[in-house]
Design an enzyme around this catalytic site. Structure first.
Site, mmCIF file in Angstrom:
data_model
loop_
_atom_site.group_PDB
_atom_site.id
_atom_site.type_symbol
_atom_site.label_atom_id
_atom_site.label_comp_id
_atom_site.label_asym_id
_atom_site.label_seq_id
_atom_site.Cartn_x
_atom_site.Cartn_y
_atom_site.Cartn_z
ATOM 1 N N ILE A 11 3.260 -4.641 -7.099
ATOM 2 C CA ILE A 11 3.660 -5.322 -5.864
ATOM 3 C C ILE A 11 2.609 -5.147 -4.783
ATOM 4 C CG2 ILE A 11 4.983 -3.402 -4.858
ATOM 5 C CD1 ILE A 11 5.966 -7.141 -4.816
ATOM 6 N N SER A 33 -3.027 6.834 -3.790
ATOM 7 C CA SER A 33 -2.466 6.647 -5.120
ATOM 8 C C SER A 33 -3.112 7.641 -6.078
ATOM 9 C CB SER A 33 -2.704 5.220 -5.629
ATOM 10 O OG SER A 33 -2.271 5.072 -6.969
ATOM 11 N N ARG A 34 -2.333 8.104 -7.047
ATOM 12 C CA ARG A 34 -2.903 8.982 -8.070
ATOM 13 C C ARG A 34 -3.636 8.202 -9.145
ATOM 14 N NH1 ARG A 34 2.327 12.338 -9.704
ATOM 15 N NH2 ARG A 34 3.183 10.249 -9.381
ATOM 16 N N LYS A 87 11.239 -2.761 0.083
ATOM 17 C CA LYS A 87 12.672 -2.770 -0.206
ATOM 18 C C LYS A 87 12.935 -2.118 -1.563
ATOM 19 C CE LYS A 87 12.751 -5.855 -3.614
ATOM 20 N NZ LYS A 87 13.400 -5.691 -4.924
ATOM 21 N N ASP A 165 17.652 -4.165 -8.098
ATOM 22 C CA ASP A 165 16.326 -4.280 -7.492
ATOM 23 C C ASP A 165 16.040 -5.734 -7.118
ATOM 24 O OD1 ASP A 165 13.557 -2.943 -6.962
ATOM 25 O OD2 ASP A 165 13.110 -4.722 -8.150
#
Length: 311
Positions: A11, A33-34, A87, A165
């Site tokens: 996303i 971010s990893r 969201k 979701d």
């Protein structure tokens, strides 16, 4: 304004990065971010390091799954940064109330985004319905989870919401276009025997003036994907399709606002434009109406076990 994007998954890459890069309000100044990064943008492995080393970044946009998101939001708010939440805005309603209280205390903005409310025809649908007597409203939200959420195991874990979701997107539109608040009265949730979240749900709502309101969500849809809201009123029928991107009223199709075949076109740019205004105005937007309906579905819903789901 400089924004850091936390969580570089599908996303973020598909929607957030293009929306930020195309905006006159924003500069994508860093990522956290990893596993992922964005070409040409400074990358951090953890949020605490970013907050310590980049005090010039005013806004943190969180694209993480809902369960771990709260701790990240707390850290950003305590560091005096404005926070934008994908969201659903949290894993629980209580978390969201806590974040709003923290933002108010810190004097910063927090925004619970609902991208489907920014679909091209939602505002026009809301305006048409505001003075009509509603007779019924039916939501049909059916899609193929393998197509839209491949390999996303978190969505099947407790807190991942399962079919809610996408279903919460429908509820975000419903709560936006109806002039009256609704409440859940019954629900049936279908759980695969090997999963912790539902793959399908049927919902019934009460309307203050007696309209029949229901919703069906299903993640097992093959072929054509269906994201439709149909409202019957004393002045005819309104139909929103493609997740709010297309509108017809009494059989006449409204002029298309975004016509390149991408149902999400324009939604995330409009979210970021609203976030820019909130930051400038010192505002907060933590509308939890869609999330409350989902929470009530889990509280009130009858659980039905169905066959296992395998990716």
């Amino acid at each position: 304004m400089k924004v850091a994007l936390v969580g570089i998954g599908k996303i973020a890459r598909d929607q957030h990065v293009p929306a930020i890069n195309g905006s006159k309000d924003w500069e994508l100044a860093a990522t956290v971010s990893r596993h992922g990064s964005v070409d040409g943008v400074e990358a951090f492995a953890d949020l605490d390091t970013l907050l310590a080393e980049r005090p010039d970044i005013e806004v943190v946009s969180l694209c993480l799954p809902p369960v771990p998101r709260f701790d990240y939001a707390v850290a950003a708010l305590r560091a005096g940064r404005h926070v934008m939440l994908e969201k659903p805005p949290g894993a629980t309603v209580a978390e969201c109330h806590a974040l709003e209280a923290m933002a108010r205390e810190a004097g910063v903005s927090v925004y619970a985004t609902w991208h489907s409310r920014e679909a091209a025809q939602v505002n026009q649908a809301r305006d048409w319905l505001k003075d009509k007597r509603l007779k019924s409203l039916k939501v049909t939200w059916k899609e193929d989870v393998r197509r839209w959420h491949p390999g996303q195991e978190w969505i099947w874990k407790a807190g991942g919401l399962g079919v809610f979701d996408p279903g919460i997107n429908a509820l975000s539109i419903v709560t936006e276009i109806l002039p009256d608040a609704i409440r859940l009265t019954a629900a049936s949730l279908e759980f695969p025997e090997n999963r912790e979240t539902p793959i399908a749900a049927s919902l019934v709502f009460a309307h203050p003036h007696g309209a029949d309101i229901s919703a069906v969500f299903d993640w097992r849809q093959e072929g054509d994907q269906t994201w439709m809201i149909e409202a019957e009123t004393d002045d005819g029928v309104l139909r929103l399709t493609e997740g709010g991107a297309r509108l017809s009223i009494n059989g006449e199709t409204a002029a298309e606002q975004d016509a390149d075949g991408n149902p999400l076109l324009g939604e995330y740019p409009r979210l970021y434009a609203k976030m820019a205004k909130l930051v400038r105005d010192g505002g907060i937007d933590m509308d939890l109406a869609p999330m409350t309906l989902v929470a009530d579905a889990f509280l009130l819903g009858r659980r039905v076990t169905v066959e296992p789901f395998e990716e």
